[in-house]
Design an enzyme around this catalytic site. Structure first.
Site, PDB file in Angstrom:
ATOM      1  N   GLN A   1       0.831  -1.211   0.000  1.00 46.72           N
ATOM      2  CA  GLN A   1       0.000   0.000   0.000  1.00 46.72           C
ATOM      3  C   GLN A   1       0.868   1.264   0.000  1.00 46.72           C
ATOM      4  O   GLN A   1       0.528   2.273   0.628  1.00 46.72           O
ATOM      5  CB  GLN A   1      -0.946  -0.008   1.205  1.00 46.72           C
ATOM      6  CG  GLN A   1      -2.122  -0.951   1.024  1.00 46.72           C
ATOM      7  CD  GLN A   1      -3.047  -0.513  -0.115  1.00 46.72           C
ATOM      8  OE1 GLN A   1      -3.130   0.659  -0.465  1.00 46.72           O
ATOM      9  NE2 GLN A   1      -3.744  -1.478  -0.699  1.00 46.72           N
ATOM     10  N   SER A   2       1.985   1.238  -0.703  1.00 50.76           N
ATOM     11  CA  SER A   2       2.898   2.379  -0.713  1.00 50.76           C
ATOM     12  C   SER A   2       2.304   3.597  -1.415  1.00 50.76           C
ATOM     13  O   SER A   2       1.840   3.516  -2.559  1.00 50.76           O
ATOM     14  CB  SER A   2       4.189   1.979  -1.427  1.00 50.76           C
ATOM     15  OG  SER A   2       4.974   3.130  -1.693  1.00 50.76           O
TER      16      SER A   2
END
Ligand SMILES: *Cc1c(COP(=O)(O)O)cnc(C)c1O
Length: 343
Positions: free
Chosen positions: A81-82
């Protein structure tokens, strides 16, 4: 405001962010915390590119370098989920480049929403080529794998630029936050405010180190607290010190940051990277319900827990406190199953 920012304006850079980002007062939050300080937020979640966030300012310098090298495809590695990966994919598109992203399983979760919604959905919408890396905390391995992908692209005639985020690389992105500090000091001067305390999430430390460096370079003595989100306080303080030395080298100027300037708290790190403790959960709801301000579950909820602790302290009375909102809200949708449990 004058100051000594060395080569800040001459190093390669592209424009990506909407700046200056707003500074807003948070009177309802102050009332809810029963605090006699003036509370403000610097809205770096509003940097404009593909839902914004702090990585947009950092990417202005990385893509400046990519453009200088004539690259036609960017590569980046990060957590599933960068926000960095999402903003890099968007920046590449805006600059007419392709993007390959490598998603590392850093957070022990395997729900379908986490793997497919939020930033991952956006990576696909932006047309990034997505690769996965199964190991969680293996920075060196993930970096090597990215170099392998770059080599394959090179062999097929492309000109890849690997966004160099691993240890041992100069923190070019931190320069984006040296710039932000200069912007902030100009805004504060225009508003007639002098911020006493500034609170920011401290992950890779590029934001924290750049901001601190820029404030000192601009002559400000504002106290900066970094809230640890990735590693414990002692290791994080070391990282910030190293980054500040490296920033001075990049800018070709003196490092104005002293050991005493580097303040980090590890109080809100547990239960670990990408997972919220009770204080962070509470802070996330409090900001939403007092100011309509949406935080993210990985970084800014923890930073806000640290900000609230400072604001509640009686020594804060009469002072001006600034929270740096670094963005990350797309991850809210990836954490839906946790968040819908909160009341
Ligand atoms: C990456 C990130 C941070 C941490 O910034 P660093 O420069 O890595 O310390 C904070 N907040 C959000 C929303 C982020 O995406």
């Amino acid at each position: 405001m004058s100051g000594s920012f060395g080569a800040l304006d001459t190093l390669p850079r592209v424009d990506l962010a909407h700046v200056p980002t707003p500074i807003e007062r948070m009177p309802n939050l102050a009332a809810a915390l029963d605090c006699a300080a003036e509370l403000y937020v610097k809205r770096d979640d509003c940097t404009g590119l593909a839902f914004g966030g702090n990585k947009t300012r950092q990417l202005e310098y990385y893509f400046g370098e990519a453009a200088r090298l004539g690259a036609d495809v960017a590569l980046i590695t990060g957590a599933v989920q960068s926000n960095f990966v999402r903003q890099a994919a968007a920046a590449a598109r805006k600059l007419g480049m392709d993007c390959h992203v490598q998603l590392e399983s850093r957070v022990p979760r395997n729900d379908a929403t986490y793997e497919t919604s939020g930033n991952v959905l956006l990576d696909y919408l932006l047309g990034a080529t997505v690769h996965t890396y199964p190991e969680g905390e293996d920075e060196a391995g993930a970096d090597r794998q990215l170099q392998v992908l770059a080599e394959e692209l090179r062999r097929s005639g492309r000109r890849p630029y690997v966004i160099p985020l691993g240890p041992g690389h100069p923190p070019l992105g931190a320069l984006g936050y040296v710039r932000m500090a200069r912007e902030l000091l100009q805004q504060a001067e225009g508003m007639g405010i002098s911020f006493d305390e500034i609170v920011v999430a401290s992950g890779s430390g590029a934001t924290h180190a750049g901001l601190l460096f820029g404030l000192r370079a601009g002559g400000s003595t504002a106290h900066v607290t970094g809230v640890c989100v990735r590693r414990e306080a002692a290791a994080q303080a070391d990282r910030i010190a190293h980054h500040c030395d490296a920033i001075a080298t990049l800018l070709g100027c003196r490092n104005p940051v002293t050991a005493d300037d580097i303040v980090v708290t590890g109080h809100f790190l547990a239960p670990g990277y990408g997972r919220m403790g009770a204080d962070a959960e509470h802070a996330l709801l409090l900001a939403a319900r007092t100011e309509g301000l949406l935080l993210d579950p990985v970084y800014t909820a923890k930073a806000m827990a640290g900000f609230a602790e400072l604001a509640r302290n009686e020594t804060a009375a009469g002072r001006s406190l600034l929270f740096v909102h670094t963005g990350g809200q797309p991850a809210l949708f990836a954490y839906q199953s946790d968040l819908e449990q909160l009341r």
